[in-house]
Design an enzyme around this catalytic site. Structure first.
Site, PDB file in Angstrom:
ATOM      1  CB  CYS A   2      -0.868   0.027   1.241  1.00 21.31           C
ATOM      2  SG  CYS A   2      -1.834  -1.450   1.475  1.00 21.31           S
ATOM      3  NE  ARG A  27       4.993   1.510  -1.123  1.00 23.88           N
ATOM      4  CZ  ARG A  27       5.903   1.577  -0.166  1.00 23.88           C
ATOM      5  NH1 ARG A  27       7.044   2.178  -0.399  1.00 23.88           N
ATOM      6  NH2 ARG A  27       5.683   1.065   1.007  1.00 23.88           N
ATOM      7  CD1 TRP A  75      -0.577  -5.733  -3.404  1.00 20.35           C
ATOM      8  CD2 TRP A  75      -0.442  -6.614  -1.351  1.00 20.35           C
ATOM      9  NE1 TRP A  75      -0.060  -7.001  -3.517  1.00 20.35           N
ATOM     10  CE2 TRP A  75       0.029  -7.563  -2.275  1.00 20.35           C
ATOM     11  CE3 TRP A  75      -0.457  -6.950   0.001  1.00 20.35           C
ATOM     12  CZ2 TRP A  75       0.494  -8.814  -1.892  1.00 20.35           C
ATOM     13  CZ3 TRP A  75       0.007  -8.196   0.390  1.00 20.35           C
ATOM     14  CH2 TRP A  75       0.473  -9.111  -0.561  1.00 20.35           C
ATOM     15  CG  ASN A 100       0.528   2.113   3.743  1.00 19.24           C
ATOM     16  OD1 ASN A 100      -0.528   2.218   3.134  1.00 19.24           O
ATOM     17  ND2 ASN A 100       1.682   2.585   3.278  1.00 19.24           N
ATOM     18  N   GLY A 101      -0.474  -1.208   6.581  1.00 16.36           N
ATOM     19  CA  GLY A 101      -0.227  -2.122   7.693  1.00 16.36           C
ATOM     20  C   GLY A 101      -1.484  -2.900   8.042  1.00 16.36           C
ATOM     21  CD  GLU A 483      17.503 -12.901  -7.516  1.00 15.64           C
ATOM     22  OE1 GLU A 483      16.968 -13.411  -6.526  1.00 15.64           O
ATOM     23  OE2 GLU A 483      17.127 -11.839  -8.032  1.00 15.64           O
ATOM     24  CE  LYS A 487      14.087 -10.963  -9.797  1.00 11.92           C
ATOM     25  NZ  LYS A 487      14.846 -10.716  -8.615  1.00 11.92           N
ATOM     26  CD  GLU A 490      10.373 -11.576  -8.596  1.00 16.31           C
ATOM     27  OE1 GLU A 490       9.659 -11.090  -7.707  1.00 16.31           O
ATOM     28  OE2 GLU A 490      11.605 -11.475  -8.576  1.00 16.31           O
ATOM     29  CG  HIS A 506      20.612 -36.882  -3.688  1.00 15.08           C
ATOM     30  ND1 HIS A 506      20.991 -38.084  -3.146  1.00 15.08           N
ATOM     31  CD2 HIS A 506      21.755 -36.217  -3.973  1.00 15.08           C
ATOM     32  CE1 HIS A 506      22.318 -38.137  -3.093  1.00 15.08           C
ATOM     33  NE2 HIS A 506      22.803 -37.006  -3.595  1.00 15.08           N
ATOM     34  CE  LYS A 605      11.520  -2.602  -5.590  1.00 15.61           C
ATOM     35  NZ  LYS A 605      12.301  -3.678  -6.232  1.00 15.61           N
TER      36      LYS A 605
HETATM   37  C1  F6R Z   1      12.147 -10.355  -5.713  1.00 15.29           C
HETATM   38  C2  F6R Z   1      12.071  -9.328  -4.692  1.00 15.29           C
HETATM   39  C3  F6R Z   1      11.713  -9.746  -3.313  1.00 15.29           C
HETATM   40  C4  F6R Z   1      12.486  -8.886  -2.293  1.00 15.29           C
HETATM   41  C5  F6R Z   1      11.994  -9.213  -0.874  1.00 15.29           C
HETATM   42  C6  F6R Z   1      12.789  -8.482   0.173  1.00 15.29           C
HETATM   43  O1  F6R Z   1      12.535  -9.830  -6.941  1.00 15.29           O
HETATM   44  O2  F6R Z   1      12.253  -8.180  -4.952  1.00 15.29           O
HETATM   45  O3  F6R Z   1      11.937 -11.103  -3.112  1.00 15.29           O
HETATM   46  O4  F6R Z   1      13.837  -9.147  -2.437  1.00 15.29           O
HETATM   47  O5  F6R Z   1      10.643  -8.870  -0.753  1.00 15.29           O
HETATM   48  O6  F6R Z   1      12.699  -7.106   0.002  1.00 15.29           O
HETATM   49  P1  F6R Z   1      13.769  -6.123   0.598  1.00 15.29           P
HETATM   50  O7  F6R Z   1      15.049  -6.399  -0.104  1.00 15.29           O
HETATM   51  O8  F6R Z   1      13.227  -4.762   0.320  1.00 15.29           O
HETATM   52  O9  F6R Z   1      13.856  -6.427   2.060  1.00 15.29           O
END
Ligand code: F6R
Length: 610
Positions: A2, A27, A75, A100-101, A483, A487, A490, A506, A605
């Site tokens: 949010c 976000r 959100w 927010n929260g 990673e 990517k 997501e 395994h 985000k």
């Molecule tokens: C994936 C991504 C998330 C963040 C995670 C932690 O591309 O961006 O997995 O890495 O939500 O966020 P931060 O780094 O802001 O603590």
């Protein structure tokens, strides 16, 4: 997650609020709304599900005007994605709030407020804030006092902004667990959950502390701590570029951010890495004393940041001679764990506001870690303010939800931490020279790697109709495989798993067939021959492989294997360099699939709720 924007001015603030919401779109959200106090002192509100543009279109059709206003991108957590659940929420026609929260005790508050005669028109926890404030306003004329009394009833996390039809000259904001920043203008003031929202109108900010409640008018800001004492908080000049919200000619923020990596890694190294190593003070004034005592490192992070922590463990144990554990924040905070002697708690976070990581830091302090260090991209964020030491990655604002440049700059910082800790723990001279030399060469190697963009774009066509994929790596490339898989899933929504390739036999070998592309990261390191054996295991089961390999690793393309050669790099920086082709692959697969690259479905985000 949010986003909040609020403004109090002489001019009509609706366009400021809308621009702020647009700048917070990255976000992640699913509805948006604006409320203002109009010239007659009445609350006016417009809300829409979907994009901020839909809200902007609705406002163009039915304009509202006012010089005090609040706005929000939601959100969904409590209650579905509907207009009735979108913020701002009203209590009668008097009080409006954005939040927010999560108010965790909202069910019991709802019952009490219903018993007081309040009517609920949404399924949200937020609406309880509006009614609770209005209830408190029955016994005081002061909006500040009403909010101070109301927040005492809430359990959970909130960043909230309240406006009151009968107190039109101010808004009251409260922070506990969800960040809020006050923007200072000339005869106008602002509030937002992220300074990025306000950069078009100000560059001067005050970050609220946990428990703060503030009364903001056009000309004054008064901040009170959780005990109700008036306090002064420092004013910061923002260093974020004003155009951080522009795509700079790229089709998506994510592509822009991928291509920024040579520059931002260079910025992160600049003035910190010398020809002989690093000065520990780059981690903070207290770092020389604290780092000298460190014998163990406990890394805590989430998502992509967790993957950079996993990579760092290989470096810290191999080169800096300190033991290291890495754990996902949401796991760490809910289990009993042991604190090693002289242990440094390292949190890693792009945003500095991730709820689980922040909670883990606070828990770590209670558990008695020797000191805390955060590797973070947002100055003034909660993790930076609450840690003993901080290393700022200079990635600049990262707008794409999928983290790219934050990750590679975190890795760059963690390799410098390896150098710093190595100084105190007998790092071999040749390792020190090798890491320093490799780091100096890194920006240029990243540039060379980005020159492969065209090849990777073509390769992406082979993935677009696939439903599953497997990423393989060994040693410090295993987290890079993780990673890469994160990517791909997501942003393209293709199911992707990562395995340490020694684990293939395994279990996961059972999955291999020609519908399951296997992506292999294969730098020329001491595990190359082992990795080649794993590649043969896949080939023998009819798997189709895409191998990102060092030029000197001697992989040949054939009917079952496509080889993409990367520039030769020192193995210590290979995890950073090999990340780029995996980011590009995910990006171009997502483009072919037509997904929303910068705001993938269901994701946010900055994850400020647990
Ligand atoms: C994936 C991504 C998330 C963040 C995670 C932690 O591309 O961006 O997995 O890495 O939500 O966020 P931060 O780094 O802001 O603590």
């Amino acid at each position: 997650m949010c986003g909040i924007v609020g403004a109090i001015a002489e001019r009509n603030v609706v366009s400021i609020l809308l621009e702020g919401l647009k700048r917070l779109e990255y976000r992640g959200y699913d509805s948006a709304g604006v409320a203002v106090l109009d010239a007659q002192g009445q609350l006016q509100r417009v809300r829409r599900t979907g994009k901020v543009q839909e809200l902007a279109d609705a406002l163009a059709d039915n304009p509202i005007k006012g010089s005090t206003g609040i706005a929000h991108t939601r959100w969904a957590t409590h209650g579905g994605v509907t207009e009735a659940n979108a913020h701002p929420h009203f209590s009668t026609a008097r009080v409006a709030v954005v939040h927010n929260g999560i108010i965790e005790n909202y069910q019991s508050l709802r019952e009490q407020l219903r018993a007081e005669g309040f009517h609920f028109s949404s399924d949200t926890d937020t609406e309880t804030i509006a009614h609770q404030v209005e209830l408190e306003l029955k016994s005081t004329d002061s909006l500040l006092t009403a909010v101070q009394r109301a927040v005492k009833k809430f359990h959970g996390a909130y960043g909230t902004v309240v406006i009151d039809q009968q107190n039109p000259d101010s808004m009251v904001v409260a922070r506990s667990g969800s960040p809020l920043v006050i923007g200072l203008g000339i005869d106008e003031n602002f509030i937002a959950s992220d300074q990025l929202a306000l950069l078009p109108v100000t560059r001067r900010f005050i970050f609220l502390e946990e428990g703060d409640v503030a009364r903001i008018s056009r000309t004054e800001v008064h901040i009170f701590d959780q005990d109700g004492n008036e306090v002064l908080r420092p004013v910061h000049d923002s260093e974020i570029e004003h155009d951080a919200g522009d795509k700079g000619g790229y089709r998506h923020y994510m592509l822009k951010e991928i291509h920024e990596q040579p520059t931002v890694v260079r910025n992160t190294l600049q003035d910190r890495l010398t020809q002989s190593g690093v000065d520990p003070r780059i981690f903070g004034a207290l770092a020389p004393d604290l780092l000298a005592k460190v014998k163990h490192v406990q890394i805590i992070a989430c998502g992509t940041s967790y993957h950079s922590g996993m990579t760092a463990r290989y470096w810290l144990e191999q080169y800096a001679n300190v033991s290291c554990n890495v754990e996902i924040a949401s796991e760490f905070r809910y289990r009993k764990s042991f604190v090693h002697p002289n242990s440094l708690l390292v949190t890693i976070s792009q945003s500095g506001e991730t709820a689980d990581t922040l909670a883990a830091l606070r828990l770590g302090k209670e558990l008695g870690y020797m000191a805390s260090l955060t590797i973070c991209n947002v100055p003034g964020s909660s993790l930076v303010r609450e840690s003993d030491l901080a290393f700022m990655t200079l990635a600049g604002a990262e707008i794409g939800v999928a983290s790219t440049k934050a990750f590679t700059t975190q890795l760059t910082g963690l390799l410098m931490l390896t150098l710093a800790l190595g100084q105190f723990n007998g790092m071999a001279d040749n390792d020190q020279q090798k890491i320093v030399g490799a780091l100096h060469s890194l920006p240029a190697k990243l540039e060379e790697t980005l020159a492969l963009t065209g090849n990777i774009e073509k390769l992406a066509e082979e993935f677009a109709d696939k439903h599953h994929s497997l990423f393989l790596g060994r040693g410090d490339q295993y987290p890079i495989a993780m990673e890469g898989a994160l990517k791909l899933k997501e942003i393209s929504y293709i199911h992707a798993e990562a395995y340490a390739s020694g684990e293939l036999k395994h279990g996961p070998l059972a999955l291999i067939d020609d519908e399951m592309p296997v992506i292999v990261v294969a730098p020329n390191n001491e595990l190359l021959e082992k990795l080649k054996s794993n590649v043969e295991e896949v080939r023998a089961r009819g798997g189709i492989m895409y191998v990102f390999a060092d030029k000197d690793a001697r992989f040949e393309s054939d009917a079952t294997m496509r080889v993409i050669n990367l520039p030769h790099v020192d193995s210590v920086i290979a995890p950073i360099v090999y990340t780029l082709p995996l980011q590009l692959l995910s990006y171009y697969v997502a483009i072919i699939k037509g997904t929303d690259v910068d705001q993938p479905r269901n994701l946010a985000k900055s994850v400020t709720v647990e």
